[in-house]
Design an enzyme around this catalytic site. Structure first.
Site, PDB file in Angstrom:
ATOM      1  N   TRP A  12     -17.278  15.612  -2.089  1.00  0.00           N
ATOM      2  CA  TRP A  12     -17.926  14.562  -1.277  1.00  0.00           C
ATOM      3  C   TRP A  12     -19.285  15.003  -0.764  1.00  0.00           C
ATOM      4  O   TRP A  12     -20.026  14.192  -0.193  1.00  0.00           O
ATOM      5  CB  TRP A  12     -17.027  14.165  -0.110  1.00  0.00           C
ATOM      6  CG  TRP A  12     -15.749  13.478  -0.480  1.00  0.00           C
ATOM      7  CD1 TRP A  12     -15.264  13.251  -1.755  1.00  0.00           C
ATOM      8  CD2 TRP A  12     -14.775  12.922   0.407  1.00  0.00           C
ATOM      9  NE1 TRP A  12     -14.060  12.601  -1.701  1.00  0.00           N
ATOM     10  CE2 TRP A  12     -13.726  12.376  -0.377  1.00  0.00           C
ATOM     11  CE3 TRP A  12     -14.674  12.832   1.796  1.00  0.00           C
ATOM     12  CZ2 TRP A  12     -12.610  11.752   0.185  1.00  0.00           C
ATOM     13  CZ3 TRP A  12     -13.556  12.219   2.360  1.00  0.00           C
ATOM     14  CH2 TRP A  12     -12.544  11.680   1.554  1.00  0.00           C
ATOM     15  N   LYS A  13     -19.576  16.286  -0.874  1.00  0.00           N
ATOM     16  CA  LYS A  13     -20.849  16.842  -0.380  1.00  0.00           C
ATOM     17  C   LYS A  13     -21.051  16.468   1.099  1.00  0.00           C
ATOM     18  O   LYS A  13     -20.072  16.362   1.837  1.00  0.00           O
ATOM     19  CB  LYS A  13     -22.009  16.367  -1.255  1.00  0.00           C
ATOM     20  CG  LYS A  13     -21.752  16.577  -2.735  1.00  0.00           C
ATOM     21  CD  LYS A  13     -22.989  16.446  -3.557  1.00  0.00           C
ATOM     22  CE  LYS A  13     -22.619  16.472  -5.018  1.00  0.00           C
ATOM     23  NZ  LYS A  13     -23.763  16.639  -5.880  1.00  0.00           N
ATOM     24  N   GLU A 166     -21.512  23.037 -14.707  1.00  0.00           N
ATOM     25  CA  GLU A 166     -22.284  21.916 -14.168  1.00  0.00           C
ATOM     26  C   GLU A 166     -23.769  22.165 -14.428  1.00  0.00           C
ATOM     27  O   GLU A 166     -24.421  22.894 -13.654  1.00  0.00           O
ATOM     28  CB  GLU A 166     -22.078  21.810 -12.655  1.00  0.00           C
ATOM     29  CG  GLU A 166     -20.654  21.559 -12.246  1.00  0.00           C
ATOM     30  CD  GLU A 166     -20.607  20.838 -10.907  1.00  0.00           C
ATOM     31  OE1 GLU A 166     -20.061  19.741 -10.873  1.00  0.00           O
ATOM     32  OE2 GLU A 166     -21.159  21.365  -9.924  1.00  0.00           O
ATOM     33  N   GLY A 172     -26.014  14.500 -10.226  1.00  0.00           N
ATOM     34  CA  GLY A 172     -26.588  13.410  -9.431  1.00  0.00           C
ATOM     35  C   GLY A 172     -27.717  12.659 -10.116  1.00  0.00           C
ATOM     36  O   GLY A 172     -28.417  11.869  -9.480  1.00  0.00           O
ATOM     37  N   SER A 210     -22.678  14.060 -13.277  1.00  0.00           N
ATOM     38  CA  SER A 210     -22.751  12.629 -13.611  1.00  0.00           C
ATOM     39  C   SER A 210     -21.553  12.137 -14.418  1.00  0.00           C
ATOM     40  O   SER A 210     -21.703  11.321 -15.338  1.00  0.00           O
ATOM     41  CB  SER A 210     -24.072  12.314 -14.328  1.00  0.00           C
ATOM     42  OG  SER A 210     -25.159  12.569 -13.465  1.00  0.00           O
ATOM     43  N   GLY A 231     -19.037  14.343  -8.283  1.00  0.00           N
ATOM     44  CA  GLY A 231     -19.767  14.168  -7.025  1.00  0.00           C
ATOM     45  C   GLY A 231     -19.821  12.703  -6.639  1.00  0.00           C
ATOM     46  O   GLY A 231     -18.892  12.151  -6.045  1.00  0.00           O
ATOM     47  N   GLY A 232     -20.906  12.039  -7.019  1.00  0.00           N
ATOM     48  CA  GLY A 232     -21.147  10.653  -6.605  1.00  0.00           C
ATOM     49  C   GLY A 232     -19.969   9.721  -6.829  1.00  0.00           C
ATOM     50  O   GLY A 232     -19.608   8.929  -5.945  1.00  0.00           O
TER      51      GLY A 232
HETATM   52  C1  PEP Z   1     -21.332  17.769  -8.232  1.00  0.00           C
HETATM   53  O1  PEP Z   1     -21.968  17.745  -7.198  1.00  0.00           O
HETATM   54  O2  PEP Z   1     -20.570  18.709  -8.422  1.00  0.00           O
HETATM   55  C2  PEP Z   1     -21.532  16.706  -9.190  1.00  0.00           C
HETATM   56  C3  PEP Z   1     -21.052  16.870 -10.375  1.00  0.00           C
HETATM   57  O3  PEP Z   1     -22.217  15.576  -8.771  1.00  0.00           O
HETATM   58  P1  PEP Z   1     -22.403  14.199  -9.589  1.00  0.00           P
HETATM   59  O4  PEP Z   1     -21.072  13.842 -10.174  1.00  0.00           O
HETATM   60  O5  PEP Z   1     -22.892  13.230  -8.590  1.00  0.00           O
HETATM   61  O6  PEP Z   1     -23.403  14.499 -10.673  1.00  0.00           O
END
Ligand code: PEP
Length: 248
Positions: A12-13, A166, A172, A210, A231-232
């Protein structure tokens, strides 16, 4: 050898106040049902305790987004791994690119944090990934192999460490590597693990960057991809659950 149970982890950051964070946890719990994948929620530190209460008994795991390398002490603003364990966390993310690049964290520091996590009985999710410039220079595999070598804690085993690939430029941004590029990195990770661990096939190798409902099916079907760090899309219960339901 049988594939490990996939893990779908929501990071969730720095998002969520009490009302929306708890509503999100409740909605995920209500919609999860029985899944092939293990679900993990990593809320901001301010919400860990209350989210833990919301998901208690559901089988959904709780995790922190970072920890300090020390078990306690004069480290203003930091959180120690035993504190996370005390709140009921089973996992902690270490070495996320927002820590490596936003806070100057090195492989050595990530390794020390992962060792603190293991000492506290937590499972460490160790994040790795190249920058866009490194990929453009053709160095992605070399960078990720170096990060793996430098970041894995003493005591690493498939039950205590999860690895998340990642790419920094995919986090993001709505951009992802090609499926072939994801597979290539994951096979390098598996091969390098196999040099040290006879049970290398049992490690869970997550892809993150993403991951969304419209690309998760392809990504999660790739060889050596055992789940996702999200993440998002983890901030929207339907998106997160759609991704989780893709795992068989
Ligand atoms: C993350 O922060 O680990 C991530 C993968 O973010 P997102 O899915 O938003 O790219």
């Amino acid at each position: 050898m049988s594939k490990p149970r996939p893990l779908i982890a929501g990071n969730w950051k720095m998002n969520g106040r009490r009302a929306d964070g708890l509503a999100l946890a409740e909605a995920i719990r209500a919609g999860a049902g029985s899944l092939a994948a293990e679900l993990l929620l990593c809320p901001p530190a301010t919400l860990i305790a209350q989210v833990g209460e919301k998901i208690k008994g559901s089988g959904i795991a709780l995790g922190g987004q970072d920890c300090h390398w020390a078990a306690s002490g004069a480290h203003t603003g930091d959180i120690a791994a035993p504190m996370l364990a005390d709140l009921g966390c089973r996992y902690v993310i270490v070495g996320h690119s927002e820590r490596r690049h936003g806070h100057g964290e090195t492989d050595a520091l990530v390794k020390a944090k992962a060792e603190a996590a293991l000492a506290a009985g937590l499972i460490a999710i160790v994040c790795l990934g190249e920058t866009e410039a490194e990929r453009d220079r053709g160095e992605a595999e070399k960078v990720v192999a170096r990060q793996l070598d430098g970041s894995l804690p003493k005591g690493t085993s498939p039950d205590r460490v999860v690895i998340a690939y990642e790419p920094v430029w995919a986090i993001g941004t709505g951009r992802t590597p090609s499926n072939g590029d994801i597979e290539a990195i994951h096979s390098v990770l598996r091969r390098d693990l196999a040099a040290y661990f006879p049970e290398a096939d049992r490690f869970r190798l997550l892809y993150g960057g993403s991951v969304k409902p419209n690309n998760c099916e392809d990504i999660l079907a790739l060889a050596n991809v055992d789940g996702a760090l999200v993440g998002g899309a983890s901030l929207k219960e339907l998106d997160f659950l759609t991704i989780a339901r893709t795992c068989h």
